[in-house]
Design a protein around this motif. Structure first.
Motif: not given
Length: 433
Positions: A356-384
């Motif tokens: 369970w601990r290792e599986a939970g760590t995997l889930g936390i790692l996959m929750n990382t969004r960072g810069l890639t998310e900001l790129i997508i969000l800015n694309a969302g703004v430019s697309l209206g």
């Protein structure tokens, strides 16, 4: 400042001064957050928000407008786009295609569920939020575009940020770290495809006819990149850069990534796809001396110009403008974003035999969004697709989910002279089931 609109030289001078401020503030905060086990990108995102109306705007004198006048912001946006496109090119080039195949059923299953679960939850959340965010700058946003965009934004895992965090924390040789990295690679490909679909839907102003045209031109573009551009790059590299990089080759690469970005913009699927695609089709057989030498100038450009992207993003984030209802929506967005990734990744990890601990760590790692998310969000703004309040809430979600990862990871080992931009395939050998 009152006469700034009458002096182009003054506008340019202030732009240069603003870039200096951005680099210094971003560097200081990036250094500070490392002491609380956060990647520098978290500090740079915080710097962008702090220099905008959310923090600096709370002080007397409207400091954001004074430091970053309206006449200067188009220049900063253009500079930010250059840094962003170079960064996306680098991500495409660094992206190891071997992570997408031959890595076992577990990686594929984690990838699919960590996209499908948050995507499904995001569609449900979009149905609840749509009525309050269905108009952007006076134009109606279709529910299809809004819901698909929310699904893509919730599904993303920041592959480059995650790769650096795993490297810094010494987790690349572990099953959890390598599995998370391989799954994030596939996640991002799926999410980018979804975003391209949203862009095609939004820009197809005449309905099905325009959408079909966008799809056809996209297919032709991909074919040309694989059949014409990639062989041409292989020829140039054999001639100019097998062992050492010729200066004219860098010129060709820079020109190529910007022309590719122009092509995807003309097609209607945003410039970032062109930059990423041009890097992605770079011949992988030249990853040796040439690859390392060629990456340095691109990495340097990104290091200097990407902080400008964070500030431009932060100037559009106004946390203080959120109402009580907006804060409830923000809590729901964060809850859905975290639950989707945690459930989607942890469930498969547990079913594959992880504790369970290792599986939970995997889930936390996959929750990382960072810069890639900001790129997508800015694309969302430019697309209206996103209004200002939804953009602010999604940026806060990206910051929260990225900052959440660091405290749950082991303490970084002491490393001397580590300069790799992203981990190499050999570091992952045998680590993914």
């Amino acid at each position: 400042m009152a006469n700034i609109s009458h002096s182009k030289d003054l506008v340019i001078a202030i732009t240069m001064a603003d870039i200096a401020i951005i680099l210094l503030v971003g560097s200081v905060l990036g250094w500070l957050v490392r002491h609380v086990r956060q990647p520098p990108v978290v500090g740079e995102i915080i710097a962008g928000i702090a220099l905008g109306p959310s923090l600096l705007g709370l002080l007397p004198g409207d400091l954001p407008s004074l430091i970053f006048p309206s006449e200067v912001r188009p220049y900063l946006s253009a500079i930010a786009q250059v840094g962003l496109l170079v960064f996306m090119f680098g991500i495409g080039w660094e992206f190891d295609k071997k992570l997408l195949k031959g890595r076992g059923s577990t990686a594929a299953a984690v990838s699919v569920t960590s996209v499908v679960v948050p995507f499904g939850l995001a569609i449900g959340l979009a149905a609840l939020l749509y009525q309050r965010h269905n108009t952007v700058d006076g134009d109606q946003v279709s529910f299809t575009a809004f819901a698909l965009f929310m699904g893509a934004a919730m599904s993303i895992t920041a592959f480059p940020v995650l790769a650096r965090m795993l490297t810094e924390h010494g987790m690349l040789g572990t099953r959890t770290g390598a599995l998370a990295l391989a799954s994030a690679a596939i996640d991002d490909v799926i999410a980018w495809c979804l975003l391209a679909l949203v862009a095609a839907i939004v820009t197809a102003s005449d309905g099905a006819g325009d959408l079909a045209q966008t799809v056809i031109f996209s297919a032709l573009y991909i074919t040309a990149m694989l059949v014409v551009v990639r062989p041409f790059l292989s020829f140039l590299m054999r001639r100019w850069g097998r062992d050492r990089m010729a200066p004219q080759l860098i010129v060709v690469l820079v020109a190529g990534l910007f022309l590719s970005s122009y092509a995807t913009t003309w097609i209607g699927i945003h410039a970032i796809f062109g930059a990423f695609a041009f890097g992605f089709i770079m011949p992988s057989e030249y990853r040796g001396v040439f690859g390392e030498e060629a990456r340095k100038p691109f990495a340097g450009i990104s290091m200097v110009l990407l902080p400008v992207f964070f500030i431009v993003t932060g100037l559009n984030v106004d946390i203080g403008a959120l109402s009580g209802r907006d804060l409830i929506e923000l809590a729901a967005i964060i809850a859905v974003a975290c639950a989707g990734k945690m459930i989607g990744a942890s469930m498969v990890g547990r079913m594959s035999g992880m504790p369970w601990r290792e599986a939970g760590t995997l889930g936390i790692l996959m929750n990382t969004r960072g810069l890639t998310e900001l790129i997508i969000l800015n694309a969302g703004v430019s697309l209206g697709v996103l209004d200002s309040r939804m953009f602010t809430m999604m940026v806060v979600m990206a910051l929260f989910t990225t900052a959440l990862t660091g405290p749950f990871l082991p303490k970084p080992p002491v490393r001397v002279g580590q300069t790799a931009l992203l981990p190499r395939q050999e570091e992952l050998a045998g680590a993914i089931p």
